[in-house]
Design an enzyme around this catalytic site. Structure first.
Site, PDB file in Angstrom:
ATOM      1  CD  GLN A  91     -20.919   2.467  12.744  1.00 25.88           C
ATOM      2  OE1 GLN A  91     -21.742   3.531  12.732  1.00 25.88           O
ATOM      3  NE2 GLN A  91     -19.804   2.404  12.171  1.00 25.88           N
ATOM      4  CG  HIS A 109     -26.699   1.112  13.187  1.00 28.55           C
ATOM      5  ND1 HIS A 109     -25.713   1.687  12.691  1.00 28.55           N
ATOM      6  CD2 HIS A 109     -26.735   1.832  14.332  1.00 28.55           C
ATOM      7  CE1 HIS A 109     -25.114   2.653  13.119  1.00 28.55           C
ATOM      8  NE2 HIS A 109     -25.857   2.782  14.166  1.00 28.55           N
ATOM      9  CB  SER A 177     -17.553   7.887   7.558  1.00 27.93           C
ATOM     10  OG  SER A 177     -18.953   7.968   7.999  1.00 27.93           O
TER      11      SER A 177
HETATM   12  C1  BV8 Z   1     -30.111   8.079  18.039  1.00 28.34           C
HETATM   13  C2  BV8 Z   1     -29.454   1.737   9.132  1.00 28.34           C
HETATM   14  C3  BV8 Z   1     -31.153   8.677  19.890  1.00 28.34           C
HETATM   15  C4  BV8 Z   1     -29.252   0.408   8.528  1.00 28.34           C
HETATM   16  C5  BV8 Z   1     -27.979   3.508  10.215  1.00 28.34           C
HETATM   17  C6  BV8 Z   1     -26.396  15.870  14.959  1.00 28.34           C
HETATM   18  C7  BV8 Z   1     -25.195  15.552  15.700  1.00 28.34           C
HETATM   19  C8  BV8 Z   1     -24.927  14.470  16.007  1.00 28.34           C
HETATM   20  C9  BV8 Z   1     -25.922  13.654  16.275  1.00 28.34           C
HETATM   21  C10 BV8 Z   1     -27.137  13.713  15.585  1.00 28.34           C
HETATM   22  C11 BV8 Z   1     -27.544  14.884  14.862  1.00 28.34           C
HETATM   23  N1  BV8 Z   1     -28.641  14.769  14.679  1.00 28.34           N
HETATM   24  C12 BV8 Z   1     -29.071  13.615  14.796  1.00 28.34           C
HETATM   25  C13 BV8 Z   1     -28.283  12.783  15.433  1.00 28.34           C
HETATM   26  C14 BV8 Z   1     -28.100  11.264  15.864  1.00 28.34           C
HETATM   27  C15 BV8 Z   1     -28.054  10.546  14.616  1.00 28.34           C
HETATM   28  C16 BV8 Z   1     -26.869  10.889  13.964  1.00 28.34           C
HETATM   29  O1  BV8 Z   1     -25.802  10.447  14.105  1.00 28.34           O
HETATM   30  N2  BV8 Z   1     -27.025  11.506  12.532  1.00 28.34           N
HETATM   31  C17 BV8 Z   1     -25.765  11.795  11.757  1.00 28.34           C
HETATM   32  C18 BV8 Z   1     -26.340  11.551  10.323  1.00 28.34           C
HETATM   33  C19 BV8 Z   1     -25.633  13.285  12.303  1.00 28.34           C
HETATM   34  N3  BV8 Z   1     -28.034   8.973  15.248  1.00 28.34           N
HETATM   35  C20 BV8 Z   1     -29.161   8.407  15.275  1.00 28.34           C
HETATM   36  O2  BV8 Z   1     -30.180   8.895  14.958  1.00 28.34           O
HETATM   37  C21 BV8 Z   1     -29.158   7.169  16.018  1.00 28.34           C
HETATM   38  N4  BV8 Z   1     -30.034   7.084  17.072  1.00 28.34           N
HETATM   39  O3  BV8 Z   1     -29.056   8.783  18.064  1.00 28.34           O
HETATM   40  O4  BV8 Z   1     -31.020   7.617  18.969  1.00 28.34           O
HETATM   41  C22 BV8 Z   1     -32.267   8.317  20.830  1.00 28.34           C
HETATM   42  C23 BV8 Z   1     -31.973   8.248  22.171  1.00 28.34           C
HETATM   43  C24 BV8 Z   1     -33.060   7.817  22.961  1.00 28.34           C
HETATM   44  C25 BV8 Z   1     -34.062   7.026  22.519  1.00 28.34           C
HETATM   45  C26 BV8 Z   1     -34.424   6.952  21.076  1.00 28.34           C
HETATM   46  C27 BV8 Z   1     -33.394   7.685  20.452  1.00 28.34           C
HETATM   47  C28 BV8 Z   1     -29.370   5.914  15.044  1.00 28.34           C
HETATM   48  C29 BV8 Z   1     -28.103   5.825  13.805  1.00 28.34           C
HETATM   49  C30 BV8 Z   1     -28.648   4.658  13.150  1.00 28.34           C
HETATM   50  C31 BV8 Z   1     -29.024   4.996  11.839  1.00 28.34           C
HETATM   51  N5  BV8 Z   1     -29.207   3.797  10.723  1.00 28.34           N
HETATM   52  N6  BV8 Z   1     -28.339   2.527   9.216  1.00 28.34           N
HETATM   53  C32 BV8 Z   1     -28.672   0.664   7.113  1.00 28.34           C
HETATM   54  O5  BV8 Z   1     -29.583   1.279   6.647  1.00 28.34           O
HETATM   55  O6  BV8 Z   1     -27.450   0.277   6.721  1.00 28.34           O
HETATM   56  S1  BV8 Z   1     -26.766   4.523   9.974  1.00 28.34           S
HETATM   57  C33 BV8 Z   1     -25.859   4.298   8.465  1.00 28.34           C
HETATM   58  O7  BV8 Z   1     -24.649   4.628   8.957  1.00 28.34           O
HETATM   59  C34 BV8 Z   1     -25.304   2.758   8.543  1.00 28.34           C
HETATM   60  O8  BV8 Z   1     -25.817   1.585   9.597  1.00 28.34           O
HETATM   61  C35 BV8 Z   1     -23.771   2.789   8.598  1.00 28.34           C
HETATM   62  O9  BV8 Z   1     -23.422   1.762   9.309  1.00 28.34           O
HETATM   63  C36 BV8 Z   1     -23.756   4.025   9.352  1.00 28.34           C
HETATM   64  C37 BV8 Z   1     -22.246   4.531   9.412  1.00 28.34           C
HETATM   65  O10 BV8 Z   1     -21.954   4.756   8.006  1.00 28.34           O
HETATM   66  P1  BV8 Z   1     -20.547   3.944   7.930  1.00 28.34           P
HETATM   67  O11 BV8 Z   1     -20.635   2.462   8.351  1.00 28.34           O
HETATM   68  O12 BV8 Z   1     -19.501   4.609   8.718  1.00 28.34           O
HETATM   69  O13 BV8 Z   1     -20.391   3.815   6.515  1.00 28.34           O
HETATM   70  P2  BV8 Z   1     -19.645   4.981   5.427  1.00 28.34           P
HETATM   71  O14 BV8 Z   1     -20.050   4.923   4.250  1.00 28.34           O
HETATM   72  O15 BV8 Z   1     -20.260   6.428   6.368  1.00 28.34           O
HETATM   73  O16 BV8 Z   1     -18.387   5.119   5.827  1.00 28.34           O
HETATM   74  C38 BV8 Z   1     -17.570   4.002   5.375  1.00 28.34           C
HETATM   75  C39 BV8 Z   1     -16.110   4.226   5.496  1.00 28.34           C
HETATM   76  O17 BV8 Z   1     -15.343   2.975   5.247  1.00 28.34           O
HETATM   77  C40 BV8 Z   1     -15.527   5.492   4.890  1.00 28.34           C
HETATM   78  O18 BV8 Z   1     -14.695   6.218   5.985  1.00 28.34           O
HETATM   79  C41 BV8 Z   1     -14.629   4.801   3.815  1.00 28.34           C
HETATM   80  O19 BV8 Z   1     -13.327   5.565   3.774  1.00 28.34           O
HETATM   81  C42 BV8 Z   1     -14.419   3.449   4.558  1.00 28.34           C
HETATM   82  N7  BV8 Z   1     -13.959   2.307   3.599  1.00 28.34           N
HETATM   83  C43 BV8 Z   1     -14.542   2.436   2.108  1.00 28.34           C
HETATM   84  N8  BV8 Z   1     -13.783   1.211   1.615  1.00 28.34           N
HETATM   85  C44 BV8 Z   1     -13.012   0.652   2.496  1.00 28.34           C
HETATM   86  C45 BV8 Z   1     -13.020   1.450   3.958  1.00 28.34           C
HETATM   87  N9  BV8 Z   1     -12.323   1.124   4.792  1.00 28.34           N
HETATM   88  C46 BV8 Z   1     -11.445   0.085   4.684  1.00 28.34           C
HETATM   89  N10 BV8 Z   1     -11.351  -0.710   3.646  1.00 28.34           N
HETATM   90  C47 BV8 Z   1     -12.297  -0.603   2.541  1.00 28.34           C
HETATM   91  N11 BV8 Z   1     -12.077  -1.208   1.551  1.00 28.34           N
END
Ligand code: BV8
Length: 228
Positions: A91, A109, A177
């Site tokens: 991602q 992504h 996450s």
């Molecule tokens: C789509 C761009 C449809 C690049 C990103 C309601 C319910 C369900 C879904 C949805 C909803 N409303 C809308 C949706 C869909 C939506 C979505 O899921 N929204 C969420 C917020 C609810 N999804 C979308 O829109 C996706 N597209 O669904 O399209 C479609 C269908 C047909 C035709 C057209 C369209 C698109 C999603 C992509 C969005 N772009 N990023 C950038 O800027 O980076 S998402 C963004 O979040 C990043 O890409 C990131 O990768 C992604 C996920 O986050 P994580 O990588 O998990 O990072 P996070 O900080 O959250 O967590 C880090 C974790 O690491 C933590 O758990 C932490 O504990 C851990 N950690 C920290 N340090 C360490 C560690 N682990 C190990 N070692 C360590 N040292």
């Protein structure tokens, strides 16, 4: 290590945290007071291109100052040595997996180091800023945007990912996450096809209950242990 043939690995921001790149939803998860959901949408780019380009220009520039960590290196070793199927689905939009040597991978992504021209549709490697609206080298229009999948946009590689999940014997999720779909649903798809599932994360995630096993700790320590 396991004798399972086909492996799918999903990585998120947590695998790059020990390289110094901020995650999205941790304590440091805001950027200039904005949630990623607010600056990572087509509407935000249309409404405030200066803000969105500043967000991505800053993160693109940061790549020059970070290096892959032992977790990226371990996955690259797995990629080089594993005789069965392997797909690393990240991602992340950084290039740390590639710089560690990973080959069998894809960025669902998008990538910071890629520019997409909204006029002619061409993609190209881009390592400088876009905030000054530089012209597209192909069509000379000032229509470049980050080659990033915004919220509401279709992630890249979904057919390849779904095919890999359908034949996976093992699904491993590292440093995510479980907040964003469709990535957060991959564990369900893998389980449905009979794969074993393992989560490696600094803390339990939103999807931990869906995994056969969750190992809690830093990826830089736990991923090399899992790969060896
Ligand atoms: C789509 C761009 C449809 C690049 C990103 C309601 C319910 C369900 C879904 C949805 C909803 N409303 C809308 C949706 C869909 C939506 C979505 O899921 N929204 C969420 C917020 C609810 N999804 C979308 O829109 C996706 N597209 O669904 O399209 C479609 C269908 C047909 C035709 C057209 C369209 C698109 C999603 C992509 C969005 N772009 N990023 C950038 O800027 O980076 S998402 C963004 O979040 C990043 O890409 C990131 O990768 C992604 C996920 O986050 P994580 O990588 O998990 O990072 P996070 O900080 O959250 O967590 C880090 C974790 O690491 C933590 O758990 C932490 O504990 C851990 N950690 C920290 N340090 C360490 C560690 N682990 C190990 N070692 C360590 N040292």
């Amino acid at each position: 290590m396991t004798n399972r043939r086909n492996i799918v690995v999903l990585t998120g921001a947590g695998i790059s945290a020990e390289s110094g790149l901020a995650t999205f939803r941790g304590p440091d998860g805001l950027w200039e007071g904005h949630r990623v959901e607010d600056v990572c949408t087509p509407e935000a780019l249309a409404r405030d291109p200066v803000l969105v380009h500043r967000f991505y220009d800053a993160r693109r520039a940061a790549l020059a100052h970070v290096t892959p960590n032992p977790a990226h290196a371990a996955l690259a070793r797995l990629d080089a040595a594993w005789p069965g199927g392997l797909l690393i689905v990240t991602q992340n939009v950084d290039d740390l997996h590639e710089r560690a040597g990973a080959r069998r991978m894809l960025h669902m992504h998008g990538e910071l180091l890629s520019a997409l021209c909204t006029a002619c549709g061409r993609r190209r490697r881009w390592d400088g800023p876009m905030g000054g609206q530089p012209p597209c080298p192909a069509c000379d229009t000032a229509a470049l945007r980050p080659d990033i999948v915004f919220f509401g946009e279709m992630p890249y590689g979904m057919a390849r990912i779904e095919q890999a999940l359908a034949t996976a014997d093992l699904f491993v999720s590292i440093g995510t996450s479980g907040a964003v779909y469709p990535a957060a649903g991959f564990v369900r798809t893998a389980r449905m096809h009979g794969a074993a599932t393992l989560e490696i994360n600094l803390e339990p995630s939103q999807g931990s209950a869906l995994f056969d096993e969750t190992r809690v700790g830093p990826a830089g320590v736990l991923v090399p242990k899992w790969v060896e």
